[in-house]
Write an enzyme that holds these catalytic residues in place. Sequence first.
Site, PDB file in Angstrom:
ATOM      1  N   PHE A 239      56.287  35.528  19.206  1.00 22.85           N
ATOM      2  CA  PHE A 239      56.205  36.956  19.518  1.00 22.85           C
ATOM      3  C   PHE A 239      55.779  37.208  20.959  1.00 22.85           C
ATOM      4  O   PHE A 239      55.225  38.249  21.277  1.00 22.85           O
ATOM      5  CB  PHE A 239      55.244  37.671  18.548  1.00 22.85           C
ATOM      6  CG  PHE A 239      55.438  37.314  17.108  1.00 22.85           C
ATOM      7  CD1 PHE A 239      56.702  37.026  16.608  1.00 22.85           C
ATOM      8  CD2 PHE A 239      54.366  37.255  16.242  1.00 22.85           C
ATOM      9  CE1 PHE A 239      56.892  36.694  15.278  1.00 22.85           C
ATOM     10  CE2 PHE A 239      54.542  36.920  14.904  1.00 22.85           C
ATOM     11  CZ  PHE A 239      55.801  36.636  14.433  1.00 22.85           C
ATOM     12  N   ILE A 465      62.078  29.521  17.188  1.00 24.16           N
ATOM     13  CA  ILE A 465      60.690  29.964  16.961  1.00 24.16           C
ATOM     14  C   ILE A 465      60.529  30.608  15.588  1.00 24.16           C
ATOM     15  O   ILE A 465      59.590  31.350  15.344  1.00 24.16           O
ATOM     16  CB  ILE A 465      60.203  30.893  18.082  1.00 24.16           C
ATOM     17  CG1 ILE A 465      61.091  32.130  18.228  1.00 24.16           C
ATOM     18  CG2 ILE A 465      60.154  30.148  19.400  1.00 24.16           C
ATOM     19  CD1 ILE A 465      60.502  33.182  19.180  1.00 24.16           C
ATOM     20  N   GLY A 466      61.483  30.311  14.721  1.00 25.21           N
ATOM     21  CA  GLY A 466      61.395  30.841  13.373  1.00 25.21           C
ATOM     22  C   GLY A 466      62.461  31.885  13.109  1.00 25.21           C
ATOM     23  O   GLY A 466      62.552  32.455  12.026  1.00 25.21           O
ATOM     24  N   ASN A 664      75.340  35.511  11.940  1.00 24.78           N
ATOM     25  CA  ASN A 664      74.961  35.170  10.566  1.00 24.78           C
ATOM     26  C   ASN A 664      74.281  36.413   9.995  1.00 24.78           C
ATOM     27  O   ASN A 664      73.193  36.792  10.426  1.00 24.78           O
ATOM     28  CB  ASN A 664      74.003  33.965  10.574  1.00 24.78           C
ATOM     29  CG  ASN A 664      73.524  33.588   9.177  1.00 24.78           C
ATOM     30  OD1 ASN A 664      73.301  34.438   8.325  1.00 24.78           O
ATOM     31  ND2 ASN A 664      73.356  32.304   8.947  1.00 24.78           N
ATOM     32  N   LYS A 734      75.219  39.803  21.502  1.00 23.53           N
ATOM     33  CA  LYS A 734      74.185  40.320  22.404  1.00 23.53           C
ATOM     34  C   LYS A 734      72.820  40.005  21.785  1.00 23.53           C
ATOM     35  O   LYS A 734      72.710  39.492  20.681  1.00 23.53           O
ATOM     36  CB  LYS A 734      74.320  41.833  22.572  1.00 23.53           C
ATOM     37  CG  LYS A 734      75.611  42.274  23.231  1.00 23.53           C
ATOM     38  CD  LYS A 734      75.537  43.732  23.721  1.00 23.53           C
ATOM     39  CE  LYS A 734      75.793  44.738  22.625  1.00 23.53           C
ATOM     40  NZ  LYS A 734      75.938  46.127  23.123  1.00 23.53           N
ATOM     41  N   GLU A 738      64.533  41.212  19.657  1.00 19.72           N
ATOM     42  CA  GLU A 738      63.424  42.157  19.715  1.00 19.72           C
ATOM     43  C   GLU A 738      63.800  43.602  19.414  1.00 19.72           C
ATOM     44  O   GLU A 738      62.930  44.450  19.250  1.00 19.72           O
ATOM     45  CB  GLU A 738      62.762  42.056  21.092  1.00 19.72           C
ATOM     46  CG  GLU A 738      62.092  40.713  21.265  1.00 19.72           C
ATOM     47  CD  GLU A 738      61.877  40.322  22.718  1.00 19.72           C
ATOM     48  OE1 GLU A 738      60.783  40.559  23.225  1.00 19.72           O
ATOM     49  OE2 GLU A 738      62.810  39.779  23.350  1.00 19.72           O
TER      50      GLU A 738
END
Lengths: 771, 327
Positions: A239, A465-466, A664, A734, A738
Site C-alpha cells: 500500500f 505485492i498480493g 483477469n 491501463k 489504486e
Amino acid sequence: MNEIIGKPIDRVDGKLKVSGGATYSAEYFPKNMVYGVLVLSTIPRGRIRNIDTSQAERVKGVVGIMTYKNSMSLHFPQGTDPGSGKYAEKDLLPLQNNRIYYDGQVIAAVMAETFEKAEYAAKLVKVDYETESAIFDLKANISKSYKPSSGGSQLQLKRGDADAAWQNAEVKMEQTYTTPVYHHNAMEPHASVAEWNGDQLMVYDATQAVAGVKSLLASMLGLPPEKVKVVSLYIGGGFGSKGFTWPNPIVTAMAAKMVNCPVKLVLSRQQMFTTAGRRSETIQKIALASNSSGKLTVIKHDTISESSFVDEFVETAGLATSMLYSCPNVEISHSLVRLNKVTPCPTRAPGEAPGTYAIEAAMDELAYQLKMDPIQLRLLNYAEMDEQKQKQFSSKNLKECYQRGADAIGWSQRNPQPRSMRKGNYLVGYGMATATYLANRIASAAKATLYADGHAEILSATQDIGTGTYTIMTQIAAEAFGLPVDRVTVKLGDSDYPRGANSGGSQVTASVGPPIRAAALAVIGKLISLAVSDTASPLHGRKEEDIIADNGRMYLKNHTDRGESYTEVLNRKGLQKLEAQAKTNVSTREPQGSNAVATGGADAAAEEESKTNPAVQEDQNVDRKLYSFHSFGAQFVKVLVDPDLGTVKVDKAVAVMDIGKVLNLKTAKSQIMGGMIFAIGMALLEGTAYDPNNGRVVTRDLAQYLVPVNADMPQFDIQFIDQPDPYISPIGAKGIGEIGITGMTAAIVNAIYHATGKRVRELPVTLDKLI
Amino acid sequence: MEPFKLIHPNDQHAAIASSGAANVKFIAGGTNLIDLMKLDIEKPAQLVDINSLKLQTIEALPNGSVRIGALVKNSDLAYHPVIVKNYPVLSEALLSGASPQLRNMATVGGNLLQRTRCPYFYDTSFPCNKRVPGSGCSAINGYNRNNAVLGTSTQCIATHPSDMCVAMAALGAIVHVEGLTGKRQIPFHEFHLLPEQTPQYETTLKHGELITAVELPPIRYSAKSHYLKVRDRHSYEFALASAAVALNVSNGRIEAARVALGGVGTKPWRSVEAEKALVGAAADEQSYRNAAEAALNGAKPFKDNAFKIELAKRTLVRALKTVGGMS
Ligand SMILES: Cc1cc2nc3c(=O)[nH]c(=O)nc-3n(C[C@H](O)[C@H](O)[C@H](O)COP(=O)(O)OP(=O)(O)OC[C@H]3O[C@@H](n4cnc5c(N)ncnc54)[C@H](O)[C@@H]3O)c2cc1C
Ligand code: SF4
C-alpha cells in the site's frame, strides 16, 4: 486461437498461499540466524545524551547491540530515479548520529539468539535525552507553510485567470476539506532477513521494489551492485509503505555484519506507525465557480500537507483536479509544513485518494447549490481532453461509466432532496463521484525461456505485492508463448532477474506486461525460424507470418493439421531451451523521466536483445509523449444512516471502471474491491491520533486504528468497460492498482449528505459528527 | 515480555495455595493477560494456569438462580439455551464483544477482570496512573475520545471495557470467590471500584482470591431484556456507548426496570437513577428520555468525548424502546 488474457482464472499462487506454502520474507531461517529488535525514540525532538546498553548486554543470549556509537557508517544513496530505489528519509540514515527528529525514530537494534530475548533486552536499553521543543500539529502551524522545492512547476499549476473569473462568477462554492494521517497497515509487517557471505550480501525483504532495495543497499553500504541480492517472493500488502525503503533492510544488513551471522528483523505493529511511513494529513481548500447553468468557470484547489525535517514528500492532492473537468480558469497549489513526525510517503493512491475526495465532494456541493443532478453537472463539464497538458486522452470512456453506474445503483429512484428518503428506521442516501488515477508505465525488462519439455518460464525483477501479478503475467506470457497457463511459470521478486517495475503508481501491469509479451514472442519467433529453415519440419520453407503458434504447437494458418509441437522442433535440434530477453524503453513520469539505467548483467542483455527484437521495437511507445494517460471510473453508493445514533452503513457500492483491457476479471474485481474497502475506511473509520502534548502516536494497533471489517461490507457491484487502451501498450491494460479508492470516499460522504442533510468535511465521518 | 514461570495445578485448593505470593497471577483464556504481558504492562513472575479446574459448568439452581462457572467460555455462555431464553441481555452483550475466535477462548472470570483499553495504558512510554501509580494521567489532557464521562476522577478517566459486565451489572449478578481464608460472595455493584485516587485498584477481589462462579439471581422479567452496543464500526470493536436494559411493562406502565451503561463509565455502570425514573412511569419515549437524562446526570465531558453523553442517552432510549415498546 485460445484466448487466455481476460479469463477469470484463479490465482496461480492461491493454493500455496492458503496452505502456508508461500514463503514470506520473515519466514526464512538461515543457519545460525539471530533475531534483531529495534529500539525507538520516545521524544519528538532533541539529542541522545547517553544511551546505556549495559543492562541489555547482560541478558543471556544477547549477541550485539547497535547504536549510533558503534554502527558502521553509511553513504548517502546515489541515483534519483524510482527504479534505483528511494530511501524514505534522505537526511536521516539510520543510526548515524544522536539527533532525534521525531518520536518513534530508530535509535538502536538489539540482536539475540531468540526473539524473546532480543525483545526483552531491547526494553532494557536506557536512553537519556536532551529534549528540544517540537511541533506536530499541522493546523496550528499553517503559518509555517512553504512551497516545496521538489516537484517544482508540476505542483503549482495554472491556466486562465482564476481570480478575475471568480470576481465575475454567477455561482460560487468555497469550502475546506480535511483528511487525517493514515497508516498503510498492511497485514504483513516490514520484515528483513540479511545474510553475508564474505562480501556478498543476501537480503530477503518485504518490499515493493527488489531492484530498488538492491541498489540502495549497494550504494548506502558502499558495495558494488553485483554483490547484493534482494529477494521478495511473496508480499502481504504494501500500500505504498514498502515502496520507499525504510530503515529495516539497511539496519538488518548492518546488524548481520556486526554480529557476523544472519539477522532477522521484523517490525511490530506498533513500530510500523513510525518507521514505515504514513500518509500526511491534508487541508484542502476548494473554490468552484460556474455560470447559472452549471458550466464551470473556476476551479481552485490548494493543498497543505505535512513533511518532516529530514525529507520532503508532497501529497499531490490537486494534480488530478487539473484534468478532471473542462474549465478555462484553473489554479492548483501545494504547500508543505515541516513537522516532527516521520516523513510521509506514498499511500494507497497518493494524491488522488485525498484529492478526489475533496474535489468530488466539492462538485457535489456545487450540484446541490445549483439544484442540479450531480451526474448532470459532471457531464456538462466533461473533459474531452486533458486541458492542462493540452493533450488528448489515450482513452476515456467515462460517460459510459456514469451511465452504467447510475443504472446499477438505481439512481433514478433517488429523490434529490436531502433527508427525504427512508427505509424503516434508517435514512437512505445515494452518492456518486468520479474516480481517476494515472496510467503509468516505466521501463522494464523480462527474460523468457522455452524448455525442450514444453514448459516455459518468465523472469522479471518486479514483484507481486498480493495483487495478482503472478497470475496475470502468467496469462500474458501463456498467450504470447501459445501455451496453456499451467505450462508457464512466472518468477518475480528476485533482483538477479532483469529489472522490472517497482510495484507502485499502478504501473506494473502496463510496464512489465509488454516486455514479458515481447520476450515470449521473440522466443516463439526464434522457434518458428528454426522450423521453417529445417528440412525435417513439416513447416519447412513456409513463410513465418503464415504460421500460428498455439497450445504448444505451430501450424499453418489454413492447414491446422500441417505443423508440429514446440518440443518436436527443440528435440530434433538438440536444444535444451530457447531464450530471449526484452526491455521496453518507455517513460511516463515526465518531466522526471526515469529511463532506468541498466546495471549490467541481465538488463544489459535485455537491452541488447531488444535492439534487434521486432516485438520490442514495435513497442517503443512514442505515444507516451502525445497522449495523456489516465484510468477513469464512476463510483456510486447507497448508505443507510441511523438518524439517532449516527451510525452509517454502506449498503451497496457500485464501481464501473475504465482501466483498459481487463486481463483477469477475477483479480481485477478483487483489486477494485480492495480499493473501495480502503475508501470505506477513509470515509468512516481511519485516522491516526497523535498525543497533542508530545506528538507520539496514540492509536498504535489495529484495535485503536480502525479499518473496515466484514460486518462493514456493502453489497459490491464491480463492472468494467473493458476497452483496450490503443496507446498504452500492445496489451491495452491501463493502471488498476489504486483507482478503486479514488472517488469512492467522496461518493460515501456525498451519500451521507443526501441521507442526512449534513455535510461533514473533516474525515472520517464518525457517528459523533452526525448526531 | 518478562521471563515467568508457568504452573498447571489441577485442583482448586492447589491453585489457590500457589497464588498467595506477590506477583503471581491466574491465567484463564489468556486473551487479555498475554497481550498485557507482551507489552510489559503486566509482569507476573509466575502464572497459575487454572484451565484444569472444574469451573466449566452452567447450572440452574433450585432457588431459580443460574450459576455460571468462572471458566465457562464466553461463546458457550452466550449460546446456552437458558441464557438465550431467560437472559437475552447477557447473550447479546457477549456476542457483541470481540470476535468468535476470542469468545471461544475468553472466560467469564477473565472477562470480569479485563483491563481498560485506554491507549495510554497500553504504551509504557506514557505516564499512566493506572499502570504506574503517581506517574500522571496522559488521557485527561490528551487524546480521550474513548474515555469515560461517568465515575472519572482527577487520577484516571479510563472506561471499563467489558460488555458482559454491563449486562451482569443490570442483572445484579453475584460474584463467588474463594481465597486462602475461605469463600465470599460479592454483589456485582461492589465488585468493581471507581478510580478515585487509586486507579490501580480495579476490584475488591483480594490478591490470591479465585473467582469460582457468577450467579444470576432470578428476575421475573429478565427475558424482556436487551443489550445495544454502539461503536464506530459494525463489529470487533469496544463500545462507545452501550446499554443493558430489562423492563417489566404492564398495561403501558413500567413496573420494574434494570438499567446499566457501558462505554461511558469507569466501571460497568448500573444506573439506579434511571431505574427510579422508569418505575411507575408510562412506557413511552418521554419516560425513556427522562431515564436517560437521569442516567447521565453528572456526566463530565473531556476534550474529545463530549459526544458520548448524548450518544449514551440515545443508546439507552433506543434500548428501552426496543424492550418496552411505545404505548
Ligand atoms: C482484540 C480483542 C477485542 C476484544 N473486544 C472485546 C469487546 O468488544 N468487548 C468485551 O467485553 N471484551 C472484548 N475483549 C476482551 C475479552 O473479552 C477479554 O480479553 C476476555 O474476556 C478475558 O478473558 P480470559 O479468560 O482470556 O482472561 P485472561 O486474559 O486469562 O485473564 C484476564 C485477567 O483475569 C484474571 N483471571 C482470569 N480468570 C480468573 C479467575 N477465575 N479468578 C481470578 N482471576 C482470574 C487473570 O489473572 C488476568 O488478570 C477483546 C479482547 C481482544 C483481544
Ligand atoms: S485514563 Fe487511566 S488508564 Fe488512561 S492514562 Fe489516565 S490513568 Fe492511565
